[in-house]
Design an enzyme around this catalytic site. Structure first.
Site, PDB file in Angstrom:
ATOM      1  N   ASP A  39      11.834  39.012 -19.571  1.00  0.00           N
ATOM      2  CA  ASP A  39      10.770  37.575 -19.383  1.00  0.00           C
ATOM      3  C   ASP A  39      11.046  36.651 -19.949  1.00  0.00           C
ATOM      4  O   ASP A  39      10.966  35.751 -19.675  1.00  0.00           O
ATOM      5  CB  ASP A  39       9.500  39.012 -20.110  1.00  0.00           C
ATOM      6  CG  ASP A  39       8.095  38.534 -19.970  1.00  0.00           C
ATOM      7  OD1 ASP A  39       8.373  37.513 -18.255  1.00  0.00           O
ATOM      8  OD2 ASP A  39       6.970  37.947 -20.314  1.00  0.00           O
ATOM      9  N   ARG A  72      -6.530  34.880 -21.670  1.00  0.00           N
ATOM     10  CA  ARG A  72      -5.517  35.735 -21.821  1.00  0.00           C
ATOM     11  C   ARG A  72      -5.160  35.281 -23.601  1.00  0.00           C
ATOM     12  O   ARG A  72      -4.957  34.371 -24.023  1.00  0.00           O
ATOM     13  CB  ARG A  72      -4.034  35.459 -21.616  1.00  0.00           C
ATOM     14  CG  ARG A  72      -2.821  36.376 -22.447  1.00  0.00           C
ATOM     15  CD  ARG A  72      -1.364  36.089 -21.193  1.00  0.00           C
ATOM     16  NE  ARG A  72      -0.389  36.346 -22.342  1.00  0.00           N
ATOM     17  CZ  ARG A  72       1.059  36.178 -20.909  1.00  0.00           C
ATOM     18  NH1 ARG A  72       0.937  35.906 -20.052  1.00  0.00           N
ATOM     19  NH2 ARG A  72       1.992  36.893 -22.169  1.00  0.00           N
ATOM     20  N   ASP A 118      10.983  44.275 -20.661  1.00  0.00           N
ATOM     21  CA  ASP A 118      10.058  43.204 -20.146  1.00  0.00           C
ATOM     22  C   ASP A 118      10.667  42.149 -19.326  1.00  0.00           C
ATOM     23  O   ASP A 118      12.278  42.193 -19.374  1.00  0.00           O
ATOM     24  CB  ASP A 118       9.939  42.864 -21.148  1.00  0.00           C
ATOM     25  CG  ASP A 118       8.347  42.406 -21.468  1.00  0.00           C
ATOM     26  OD1 ASP A 118       8.107  41.603 -20.386  1.00  0.00           O
ATOM     27  OD2 ASP A 118       7.651  42.288 -21.908  1.00  0.00           O
ATOM     28  N   SER A 168       2.652  41.035 -19.671  1.00  0.00           N
ATOM     29  CA  SER A 168       2.552  41.530 -20.565  1.00  0.00           C
ATOM     30  C   SER A 168       1.157  42.502 -20.921  1.00  0.00           C
ATOM     31  O   SER A 168       1.683  43.287 -21.592  1.00  0.00           O
ATOM     32  CB  SER A 168       3.414  41.620 -21.506  1.00  0.00           C
ATOM     33  OG  SER A 168       4.566  40.842 -20.827  1.00  0.00           O
ATOM     34  N   LYS A 184       7.249  40.443 -28.601  1.00  0.00           N
ATOM     35  CA  LYS A 184       6.878  41.944 -27.842  1.00  0.00           C
ATOM     36  C   LYS A 184       5.958  42.559 -29.459  1.00  0.00           C
ATOM     37  O   LYS A 184       6.114  43.896 -28.775  1.00  0.00           O
ATOM     38  CB  LYS A 184       7.720  41.536 -26.886  1.00  0.00           C
ATOM     39  CG  LYS A 184       8.063  41.210 -25.632  1.00  0.00           C
ATOM     40  CD  LYS A 184       6.936  41.049 -24.491  1.00  0.00           C
ATOM     41  CE  LYS A 184       7.707  39.661 -23.606  1.00  0.00           C
ATOM     42  NZ  LYS A 184       6.013  39.333 -23.381  1.00  0.00           N
ATOM     43  N   ASP A 223       3.582  29.630 -14.715  1.00  0.00           N
ATOM     44  CA  ASP A 223       3.357  30.802 -13.712  1.00  0.00           C
ATOM     45  C   ASP A 223       2.887  30.393 -12.334  1.00  0.00           C
ATOM     46  O   ASP A 223       2.055  30.892 -11.549  1.00  0.00           O
ATOM     47  CB  ASP A 223       1.903  31.127 -14.533  1.00  0.00           C
ATOM     48  CG  ASP A 223       1.851  32.047 -15.987  1.00  0.00           C
ATOM     49  OD1 ASP A 223       3.268  32.564 -16.030  1.00  0.00           O
ATOM     50  OD2 ASP A 223       1.215  31.533 -17.396  1.00  0.00           O
ATOM     51  N   HIS A 261      11.796  33.036 -18.199  1.00  0.00           N
ATOM     52  CA  HIS A 261      10.939  32.325 -17.752  1.00  0.00           C
ATOM     53  C   HIS A 261      10.907  30.994 -18.299  1.00  0.00           C
ATOM     54  O   HIS A 261      11.069  29.644 -18.351  1.00  0.00           O
ATOM     55  CB  HIS A 261       9.378  31.945 -19.541  1.00  0.00           C
ATOM     56  CG  HIS A 261       8.721  32.975 -19.147  1.00  0.00           C
ATOM     57  ND1 HIS A 261       8.086  33.034 -17.755  1.00  0.00           N
ATOM     58  CD2 HIS A 261       8.267  33.916 -19.831  1.00  0.00           C
ATOM     59  CE1 HIS A 261       6.985  34.376 -17.441  1.00  0.00           C
ATOM     60  NE2 HIS A 261       6.641  34.949 -19.292  1.00  0.00           N
ATOM     61  N   ASP A 300       7.592  46.709 -17.596  1.00  0.00           N
ATOM     62  CA  ASP A 300       5.856  46.151 -17.232  1.00  0.00           C
ATOM     63  C   ASP A 300       5.720  44.930 -16.616  1.00  0.00           C
ATOM     64  O   ASP A 300       4.562  44.617 -16.290  1.00  0.00           O
ATOM     65  CB  ASP A 300       5.691  45.391 -18.565  1.00  0.00           C
ATOM     66  CG  ASP A 300       6.406  44.671 -19.099  1.00  0.00           C
ATOM     67  OD1 ASP A 300       7.112  43.985 -18.871  1.00  0.00           O
ATOM     68  OD2 ASP A 300       6.515  43.545 -20.624  1.00  0.00           O
ATOM     69  N   HIS A 301       6.387  44.939 -15.870  1.00  0.00           N
ATOM     70  CA  HIS A 301       6.141  43.231 -14.472  1.00  0.00           C
ATOM     71  C   HIS A 301       7.411  42.690 -14.219  1.00  0.00           C
ATOM     72  O   HIS A 301       7.951  43.144 -15.389  1.00  0.00           O
ATOM     73  CB  HIS A 301       5.318  42.334 -14.850  1.00  0.00           C
ATOM     74  CG  HIS A 301       6.056  41.687 -16.664  1.00  0.00           C
ATOM     75  ND1 HIS A 301       6.433  40.931 -15.904  1.00  0.00           N
ATOM     76  CD2 HIS A 301       5.261  41.330 -17.737  1.00  0.00           C
ATOM     77  CE1 HIS A 301       6.844  40.075 -17.335  1.00  0.00           C
ATOM     78  NE2 HIS A 301       6.031  40.294 -18.346  1.00  0.00           N
ATOM     79  N   HIS A 319       6.172  35.048 -13.387  1.00  0.00           N
ATOM     80  CA  HIS A 319       6.544  36.483 -13.513  1.00  0.00           C
ATOM     81  C   HIS A 319       6.238  36.322 -11.687  1.00  0.00           C
ATOM     82  O   HIS A 319       6.547  35.655 -10.747  1.00  0.00           O
ATOM     83  CB  HIS A 319       5.200  37.370 -13.875  1.00  0.00           C
ATOM     84  CG  HIS A 319       5.550  37.054 -15.282  1.00  0.00           C
ATOM     85  ND1 HIS A 319       4.169  37.835 -15.819  1.00  0.00           N
ATOM     86  CD2 HIS A 319       6.513  36.794 -15.886  1.00  0.00           C
ATOM     87  CE1 HIS A 319       4.523  37.643 -16.644  1.00  0.00           C
ATOM     88  NE2 HIS A 319       5.117  37.109 -17.848  1.00  0.00           N
TER      89      HIS A 319
END
Length: 525
Positions: free
Chosen positions: A410, A266, A12, A63, A342, A153, A414, A451-452, A475
């Site tokens: 991830d 989300r 991730d 994700s 996750k 973000d 962050h 996934d990103h 991301h």
């Protein structure tokens, strides 16, 4: 039935960037990943924007949509795009839910709770503006905004950009018959937006701030933000909760006869606060003190199987023909594992926003409980524990297709802590070596992807040469690696390949015909 098991590892937040600047992936010592990349069939695939159903290629992947695409082999309109379409057509305002919310609060207040930014991962400020404007048009007299501040973000200290924007917008709408203002707020990683029930105390703090009006009082959101920054230098996502008060009285507590809309689209960080509003007397996650009689709705239904929330404005994509559905038809035995952060991604999102298993006999899911601790303090997270259990499952011979997610790139990414993120990436690489060894032991096939991106860009790009380095916590728009180890295959090198091409690839390796609705396999035929 496949003669060889296939293991899929999702790293991730581990994207690909040629730049050294703030690149924790390049900085990390990762001999296993480097060796796989150099000596195995590999390519780069898209994990953002149009490739995962988002409005434009300027939109970061995440994700949730990433695992949707991985698990269903198709591209569905997602999140912001789905909401955009419903707002543009006006469909969102033709629902029974919207009319019910409006009619319920004609003598009360309409409350909007959500992440205030244009990050387009959890929410978008333009959606909030549309909802406020329509509220006035439909006769609502009082609107209150409960603003969760981002910095994750979007740039880490950009909160005032969005606060000033929404306050100016509301000021233009305000008149003798209508009044809108910010009532409360706080950082997204401090209050309200917990996920996977990892830290209900965050939600409880949010409840006290938003609903009860209990917390440190300020005359404006700007004053709150500037005061907290001056006192501790805290970034937006970690800002403590605050209450806006006038003459010592909170301006927007949530009361009987009010309506509440959670405008995040989300689902993962929306479910717990939704449960708090939707839950009856049996709700026991924390003491709500007072439960106002309100009508509550989400921007979407965040979990259809669990009916969270009961009311919602936008229907989620109805994802059909998932990889799991197809594999179950062929008797393929599946195994999914990750830690709490996750776990929902390798199960719920992977299976097309479906909580329940398709076949109890063919599917086993394992959750390793995440630590409730800042990720930069323990950047290895539960990678070793995941690997202990995954390797045992691989070597058991009981499964044909196994998948896992290592959250480190991830979740640590962050935090904005570069050094910790390097350790997080290195932790995943250590475990990847163990997984590879277990795959070798059973003559299996290993797929490694992500996934990103996130850890691949940890610093904001400087606009001026002498500008200070600022952490980037969001991301990225970078492609992600796709590697197949243990199979004599050749991979396509196509700019348009994305996460939605993985399902057909897995089916090929399992010797199962891909579903006709899926995007093509990455393997050259």
């Amino acid at each position: 039935m496949s003669k060889r098991p296939v293991v899929l590892v999702v790293m991730d937040g581990v994207g690909i960037s040629d730049s050294e600047f703030g690149n924790a992936v390049k900085k990390a010592y990762k001999p296993t990943l480097d060796n796989l990349w150099e000596n195995s069939p590999h390519t780069e695939i898209k994990a953002h924007g149009l490739a995962v159903g988002l409005p434009t290629d300027d939109d970061m992947g995440n994700s949730e949509v990433g695992h949707n695409a991985l698990g269903c082999g198709q591209i569905y309109s997602q999140g912001a795009k789905l909401v955009n379409e419903n707002i543009e057509t006006g469909e969102i305002f033709k629902t029974e839910t919207w009319s019910g919310l409006v009619n319920n609060c004609k003598d009360g207040k309409m409350h909007f709770l959500g992440l205030l930014s244009d990050g387009n991962v959890h929410s978008h400020i333009n959606h909030l503006k549309a909802l406020i404007k329509k509220s006035k048009e439909d006769g609502v007299k009082e609107v209150r905004v409960h603003a969760l501040l981002d910095g994750r973000d979007v740039p880490e200290t950009s909160a005032l950009t969005y606060v000033d924007d929404i306050e100016a917008y509301m000021a233009e709408l305000n008149d003798d018959s209508f009044h809108a203002c910010i009532a409360s707020g706080g950082g997204r990683m401090t209050i309200t937006m917990d996920r996977y029930e990892a830290n209900w105390a965050m939600v409880e703090q949010g409840w006290h701030v938003h609903v009860l009006g209990e917390g440190r009082e300020f005359t404006s959101a700007k004053e709150a933000i500037e005061t907290y920054r001056a006192e501790s230098g805290v970034v937006d996502q970690d800002l403590p909760g605050f209450v806006i008060a006038k003459d010592g009285t909170p301006v927007g507590t949530i009361e009987d006869g009010d309506s509440v809309i959670l405008f995040n689209f989300r689902g993962d960080r929306a479910q717990e606060i939704s449960l708090a509003f939707d839950g009856d007397e049996s709700f026991d996650k924390f003491d709500r003190v007072r439960m106002p009689k309100v009508m509550f709705a989400g921007m979407l239904q965040y979990d259809a199987d669990l009916n969270i929330p009961h009311n919602f404005l936008t229907y989620p994509p109805k994802i059909k023909y998932t990889l799991t559905e197809e594999l179950c038809k062929h008797g393929i035995r599946e195994y999914a594992i990750s830690e709490t952060q996750k776990f929902g991604h390798v199960t719920y999102f992977w299976n097309g926003n479906r909580s329940e298993k398709l076949d109890e006999k063919l599917e086993d899911y394992v959750e390793i409980k995440s630590d409730v601790i800042p990720f930069e303090q323990r950047p290895w997270m539960k990678s070793a524990e995941i690997t202990d259990v995954l390797c045992a499952a691989i070597e058991s011979g009981n499964y044909d297709f196994l998948r896992t997610n290592y959250p480190n790139g991830d979740m640590v990414g962050h935090t904005g802590n570069f050094e910790a993120t390097v350790i997080g990436v290195e932790s995943v690489d250590l475990q990847l070596a163990r997984v590879k060894k277990a795959v070798d032991a059973v003559n299996g096939i290993l797929i490694v992807t992500a996934d990103h991106g996130n850890a691949d860009e940890m610093y904001e790009k400087k606009k001026k040469e002498d500008a200070p380095v600022k952490a980037k916590t969001s991301h990225t728009l970078n492609k992600v690696p796709f590697i197949i180890y243990g199979a004599d295959v050749e991979l396509k090198q196509d700019e348009q390949l994305g996460l939605s091409n993985v399902a057909a690839t897995v089916a090929d390796l399992l010797e199962v015909a891909p579903n006709e609705h899926w995007n093509e396999s990455i393997i050259k035929k």
